[in-house]
Motif scaffolding. Structure first.
Motif, short mmCIF file in Angstrom:
data_model
loop_
_atom_site.label_atom_id
_atom_site.label_comp_id
_atom_site.label_asym_id
_atom_site.label_seq_id
_atom_site.Cartn_x
_atom_site.Cartn_y
_atom_site.Cartn_z
N UNK A 141 -3.31 -1.44 6.27
CA UNK A 141 -3.10 -2.07 4.97
C UNK A 141 -1.63 -2.44 4.77
N UNK A 142 -0.75 -1.50 5.11
CA UNK A 142 0.68 -1.78 4.95
C UNK A 142 1.11 -2.93 5.83
N UNK A 153 -0.90 -5.43 6.96
CA UNK A 153 -1.45 -6.71 6.55
C UNK A 153 -0.93 -7.13 5.18
N UNK A 154 -0.51 -6.17 4.36
CA UNK A 154 0.11 -6.53 3.08
C UNK A 154 1.55 -6.98 3.27
N UNK A 155 2.08 -6.76 4.46
CA UNK A 155 3.46 -7.12 4.77
C UNK A 155 4.47 -6.33 3.92
N UNK A 156 4.07 -5.15 3.49
CA UNK A 156 5.03 -4.37 2.72
C UNK A 156 5.85 -3.49 3.66
N UNK A 164 7.86 -3.86 6.12
CA UNK A 164 9.27 -4.06 6.43
C UNK A 164 10.15 -3.68 5.24
N UNK A 165 9.62 -3.87 4.03
CA UNK A 165 10.36 -3.46 2.84
C UNK A 165 10.53 -1.95 2.85
N UNK A 166 9.44 -1.25 3.18
CA UNK A 166 9.49 0.22 3.16
C UNK A 166 10.43 0.74 4.24
N UNK A 167 10.28 0.21 5.47
CA UNK A 167 11.09 0.82 6.53
C UNK A 167 12.54 0.36 6.49
N UNK A 168 12.88 -0.53 5.56
CA UNK A 168 14.31 -0.75 5.37
C UNK A 168 14.89 0.37 4.51
N UNK A 196 7.63 7.70 7.32
CA UNK A 196 6.50 7.03 6.69
C UNK A 196 5.20 7.52 7.31
N UNK A 211 5.81 -3.61 13.35
CA UNK A 211 6.55 -4.87 13.18
C UNK A 211 5.99 -5.98 14.07
N UNK A 225 3.20 -8.64 14.77
CA UNK A 225 2.10 -9.33 14.11
C UNK A 225 1.44 -10.30 15.08
N UNK A 272 10.44 1.43 24.69
CA UNK A 272 11.47 0.65 23.98
C UNK A 272 12.54 1.55 23.40
#
Lengths: 309, 432
Positions: B207-208, B210-213, B215-219, B226, B415, B417, B432
């Motif tokens: 959900x996180x 596909x909602x594209x939220x 990147x906001x959270x992990x900044x 998380x 990250x 997609x 990585x």
């Protein structure tokens, strides 16, 4: 003017793919810094490194003279290009949550949110779920969340996408106001007109390398070719044109004008000054237009990338 | 640390507020109780039907032995011919017709008894009839051979082995079944919990994404924070649901047993074993047996394996969620989750029940991916403390390892997609 942010020799590889190769940038305090580059150039990787989402393989980042550390998270506000919110969470709760993650206390976050919600006139959204809002509305909430903790450095990745012109303007004004209040802004976009309008510094990244960086005015000075756009009212356009062509490097130009005038672009060599050209032109007819052609960032962008290929 | 708390709180509230969670929490005890009641009710209906057997006894020696019981009703048709008796049975819709022809000796009779039916009868009814005939024939044989019936009766020995452990405690023969039921239920419940809640964690990660939220959270927070917040928050929702179930289920079961006056105890025990004279005493023994189980160890190890198993698998679920873009894509990575769970359940239900301390049971109760289920099933049978300790230590070690590994996949995956990764690519992400 000191630099708020310095990236030195950042290199990042994903397997065999090099996303960034020895990229250094300097973002002056209080500037609006345009980070430009074609798709896949490495802008997002650079931004993620600044946000400490990704660690660089080599190189270092300094914020306000200090090596980047986890505590700097609260000094940075980041609006990613791929952005969204929890669909089933209420607007107010969500904004509070995201603000608290940035280190604000609940009470402080609430106070500031009220200020911003009032400012954007969206107080009645507080108890709505994100899924009830339109995309533009949700973007406004995201913008508020990004700037709420008064960060020193704001990073906007395509901030205007999804906004209608009116709202895009509101956001643009807010960005300018934030700069006046002392914030430094990194601005990553493909929309050159907004770069032209807002940015005073730019860096151009192509294929994982930085190929251009500096003050916009300096870059433009560097890229201008001493070319002037001229509108001349003469008795005989054709004759004058051939005369001009003999004397200068002259091309036919095209711009809108109400009179039937001779429209040319003249590129001067180093021996001739603009004044000399003007003087010469006044003998040939009525000068209706005389202005220097300054390359747009768009042209510089395309030209630099082509030159580097 | 306070960020982790914030995330846990948000995840917990998000799970608990979900409509499915509320419906599941309050509906499933009702469903379970309803099912149990339905089965109990159906069982009574089934046993209430009296089985009607007509018999034609040409020898005239048996009719006295066919005594009506609660389940079987015998009708004497010996005065009719076999054919007429058949017709009559069909018309009157009796369940069957037993035919005992007159033969010259007992062994001939024993071979030639016939039972005519439309539908195959219940095994226990058939057993009863066979027993009646066999008893009579045996008695006749004794008599014919001039043996003293009373002497034989009195010399029959009845053996009832009493099981007692070395410290002198008596157990009923049912204790094995009780242990099996306790362990089996715990293991099965754990598997269900892992699948349901692991899926919740995965869905929340997707959900996180596909909602594209994301990147906001992990900044603001580390991906590991998380992920852990998600796992913990969801586990609290699970624990809450479990507590509500225990309270609701307990209350409901108590109420129902009170209203219907039904004793819930014998329902859970195999009915065939309860064929004993002293029913009451048996139930007491069973209750005693339940209390004799290492309840303390059972409960605490249940909690440890429950949480341990959940953490282990939910980390894998989180990594899968991070690797894919949608739930449909997650199917290809489900094998590493479902396979060990299934293996645990099968090993539990076959090997552990057969021999709780055999090699297979012991080994699988040590392997971290199966140990929560298999060990839970073994514990009621008594497992040495050091085996439990080793198994728990191995579990904790692998939880740490798996969470670390999942964290690496998670960090890269959230990250990414657009493209469906392969196992090979995921393996590359770890480096990585």
């Amino acid at each position: 003017m000191s630099n708020l942010l310095e990236v030195q020799g950042a290199t990042k590889q994903f397997g065999n793919f090099t996303a960034l190769q020895n990229v250094s940038i300097e973002v002056p305090q209080g500037s609006i810094f345009g980070l430009l580059g074609p798709n896949g150039a490495g802008k997002t990787t650079l931004i993620r490194i600044i946000n400490q989402i990704t660690l660089p393989d080599h190189g270092s980042v300094y914020l306000d003279g200090q090596a980047l550390q986890p505590i700097h998270i609260k000094d940075i506000g980041y609006l990613p290009e791929e952005r969204g919110l929890y669909k089933s969470m209420r607007v107010g709760e969500q904004a509070l949550y995201l603000a608290q993650l940035k280190g604000l206390s609940k009470a402080e976050a609430k106070k500031r949110l009220q200020y911003w919600f009032d400012k954007f006139d969206i107080t009645h959204w507080w108890n709505k779920k994100i899924q009830e809002l339109s995309k533009g509305m949700a973007q406004k909430v995201q913008f508020i969340v990004t700037v709420l903790h008064n960060p020193k450095l704001l990073i906007f990745d395509e901030p205007f996408s999804g906004f209608d012109p009116i709202n895009a303007n509101i956001i643009k004004d807010e960005i300018l106001q934030l700069r006046e209040q002392g914030a430094t802004i990194i601005f990553s976009t493909h929309r050159m007109e907004s770069v032209e309008e807002l940015c005073d510094h730019i860096a151009l990244i192509n294929k994982s390398k930085k190929i251009l960086e500096g003050k916009v005015t300096n870059i433009k000075r560097q890229y201008k070719s001493n070319t002037f756009e001229i509108g001349l009212l003469t008795d005989d356009n054709d004759t004058t044109l051939s005369v001009l062509k003999e004397k200068f490097e002259t091309n036919i130009a095209d711009f809108k004008a109400i009179d039937d005038q001779l429209k040319v672009r003249i590129t001067l060599d180093n021996q001739t000054s603009p004044n000399q050209l003007l003087q010469y032109l006044t003998q040939k007819g009525q000068v209706l237009r005389f202005n220097e052609v300054i390359p747009g960032i768009n042209e510089i962008f395309i030209k630099t990338i082509k030159d580097n290929e | 640390m306070s960020n982790l708390r914030l995330i846990i709180k948000r995840e917990f509230i998000a799970r608990v507020r979900n409509r499915t969670f509320i419906v599941m929490t309050f509906l499933s005890p009702l469903i379970v109780i309803g099912m149990v009641s339905l089965i109990a009710w159906l069982a009574t209906i089934n046993s209430e039907g009296v089985y009607k057997v007509a018999f034609v006894d040409e020898t005239g020696a048996f009719y006295k032995d066919f005594v009506n019981s609660e389940t079987t009703y015998y009708i004497n048709y010996s005065d009719l011919s076999l054919d007429k008796a058949k017709d009559s049975v069909i018309i009157k819709e009796f369940n069957g017709l037993l035919y005992i022809p007159n033969k010259k000796n007992n062994s001939e009779i024993a071979k030639s008894v016939q039972f005519y039916v439309d539908e195959s009868p219940n095994i226990s009814i058939l057993n009863d009839i066979e027993k009646i005939i066999a008893n009579k024939l045996t008695t006749n044989n004794f008599k014919e051979k001039g043996l003293d019936l009373n002497a034989i009766r009195s010399s029959e020995a009845l053996v009832n082995i009493e099981i007692e452990n070395f410290s002198g405690e008596k157990t009923s023969k049912m204790s094995g079944y009780i242990k099996m039921i306790f362990g089996g239920a715990a293991g099965y419940f754990l598997m269900m919990f892992i699948i349901i809640y692991g899926n919740m964690v995965m869905r929340s990660v997707i959900e996180e994404k596909s909602n594209r939220i994301i990147e906001i959270i992990i900044s603001s927070v580390k991906p590991m924070q998380l992920m852990l917040g998600k796992i913990f928050g969801t586990s609290f929702a699970g624990i809450l649901q479990f507590i509500i179930w225990v309270i609701l289920g307990g209350t409901l079961l108590f109420t129902i047993s009170f209203i219907f006056g039904a004793d819930p105890q014998p329902l859970s025990i195999e009915p065939s074993i309860t064929v004993q004279d002293d029913y009451q005493q048996d139930i007491q023994l069973i209750i005693q047996d339940i209390f004799k189980l290492p309840l303390g160890i059972l409960l605490s190890s249940f909690l440890v394996y429950f949480l341990g198993g959940y953490f282990l698998y939910s980390a894998i679920y989180a990594a899968i969620g991070a690797a894919v873009d949608s739930e449909t894509d997650s199917q290809q990575f489900m094998l590493p989750v479902i396979l060990p769970l299934m293996l645990g359940i099968y090993v539990g239900f076959f090997s552990v029940i057969e021999n709780p301390h055999g090699t297979i049971s012991t080994v699988f109760s040590m392997i971290p991916l199966t140990s929560p289920i298999v060990m839970l099933m073994r514990i009621p049978f008594g497992v040495p403390w050091w085996e439990i300790l080793i198994s728990i230590l191995l579990l904790i070690g692998s939880i740490i390892f798996i969470i670390w590994l999942a964290g690496k996949i998670y960090k890269v995956g959230i990250l990414m997609y657009g493209k469906k990764p392969t196992y090979k690519e995921i393996f590359k992400w770890i480096k990585y």
